[in-house]
Scaffold this motif. Structure first.
Motif, PDB file in Angstrom:
ATOM      1  N   CYS A  49       0.831  -1.210   0.000  1.00  0.00           N
ATOM      2  CA  CYS A  49       0.000   0.000   0.000  1.00  0.00           C
ATOM      3  C   CYS A  49       0.863   1.256   0.000  1.00  0.00           C
ATOM      4  CB  CYS A  49      -0.958  -0.006   1.190  1.00  0.00           C
ATOM      5  SG  CYS A  49      -2.279  -1.224   1.045  1.00  0.00           S
ATOM      6  N   VAL A  53       0.765   4.088  -2.898  1.00  0.00           N
ATOM      7  CA  VAL A  53       0.521   5.500  -2.575  1.00  0.00           C
ATOM      8  C   VAL A  53       1.675   6.345  -3.105  1.00  0.00           C
ATOM      9  CG1 VAL A  53       0.335   7.183  -0.690  1.00  0.00           C
ATOM     10  CG2 VAL A  53      -0.931   5.016  -0.562  1.00  0.00           C
ATOM     11  N   THR A  58      -3.456   4.775  -7.584  1.00  0.00           N
ATOM     12  CA  THR A  58      -4.680   4.719  -6.787  1.00  0.00           C
ATOM     13  C   THR A  58      -5.672   3.667  -7.281  1.00  0.00           C
ATOM     14  OG1 THR A  58      -5.606   6.555  -8.058  1.00  0.00           O
ATOM     15  CG2 THR A  58      -4.521   7.102  -5.981  1.00  0.00           C
ATOM     16  N   LEU A  61      -5.179   0.503  -5.439  1.00  0.00           N
ATOM     17  CA  LEU A  61      -5.553   0.563  -4.029  1.00  0.00           C
ATOM     18  C   LEU A  61      -6.934  -0.030  -3.785  1.00  0.00           C
ATOM     19  CD1 LEU A  61      -4.151   4.085  -3.102  1.00  0.00           C
ATOM     20  CD2 LEU A  61      -3.209   1.850  -2.456  1.00  0.00           C
ATOM     21  N   SER A  93      -0.489  13.006  -3.902  1.00  0.00           N
ATOM     22  CA  SER A  93      -0.533  11.540  -3.795  1.00  0.00           C
ATOM     23  C   SER A  93      -1.229  11.110  -2.509  1.00  0.00           C
ATOM     24  CB  SER A  93       0.876  10.950  -3.838  1.00  0.00           C
ATOM     25  OG  SER A  93       1.463  11.150  -5.098  1.00  0.00           O
ATOM     26  N   SER A  96      -5.051  11.861  -2.748  1.00  0.00           N
ATOM     27  CA  SER A  96      -5.722  10.872  -3.608  1.00  0.00           C
ATOM     28  C   SER A  96      -5.881   9.545  -2.877  1.00  0.00           C
ATOM     29  CB  SER A  96      -4.928  10.668  -4.896  1.00  0.00           C
ATOM     30  OG  SER A  96      -4.940  11.841  -5.672  1.00  0.00           O
ATOM     31  N   ALA A  97      -4.855   9.142  -2.157  1.00  0.00           N
ATOM     32  CA  ALA A  97      -4.919   7.879  -1.420  1.00  0.00           C
ATOM     33  C   ALA A  97      -5.941   7.931  -0.296  1.00  0.00           C
ATOM     34  CB  ALA A  97      -3.535   7.526  -0.871  1.00  0.00           C
ATOM     35  N   ARG A 100      -9.370   7.497  -1.733  1.00  0.00           N
ATOM     36  CA  ARG A 100      -9.650   6.087  -2.051  1.00  0.00           C
ATOM     37  C   ARG A 100      -9.927   5.301  -0.774  1.00  0.00           C
ATOM     38  NH1 ARG A 100     -11.933   4.565  -5.367  1.00  0.00           N
ATOM     39  NH2 ARG A 100     -10.947   2.580  -5.750  1.00  0.00           N
TER      40      ARG A 100
END
Length: 110
Positions: A49, A53, A58, A61, A93, A96-97, A100
């Motif tokens: 993970c 990331v 993504t 993920l 980043s 965005s993670a 998600r």
């Protein structure tokens, strides 16, 4: 694959288009690498993970965040990992993670 075996996620999603890639995913990545005893599945999930990331992957993920939870990583640990990485891999980043994670692993708090 025998007729009694259920198709893997890789075979379901890409097996028709890229059967060799699906085979390598099942046999080498998840069949060999993920089964090596030097790291627990929990630790492998956390590392995977973090790498996804850090590289902005993504889409992957969607599979790996729930798998990490199944392997014993807590939601809070994933949040902390992403927060920590924000300073090393960049704010976009991390944001965005987190987005998600929020979609895939909702909080259990009211």
């Amino acid at each position: 694959m025998t007729t009694k075996e259920r198709p893997s996620a890789a075979r379901k999603s890409i097996g028709e288009v890229a059967p060799k890639l699906a085979e390598l995913t099942d046999d080498v990545l998840f069949g060999d690498v993920w089964e090596r005893p030097e790291l627990s599945k929990r630790d492998r999930s956390l590392v995977t993970c973090a790498a996804l990331v850090a590289t902005g992957k993504t889409e992957q993920l969607s599979f790996h965040f729930p798998r990490a939870i199944e392997n014993g990583v807590t939601r809070e640990e994933l949040v902390e990992m992403i927060t920590h990485l924000a300073f090393y891999v960049g704010w976009p980043s991390a944001m965005s993670a987190i987005t998600r994670l929020k979609e895939l692993v909702p909080t259990t708090k009211p």
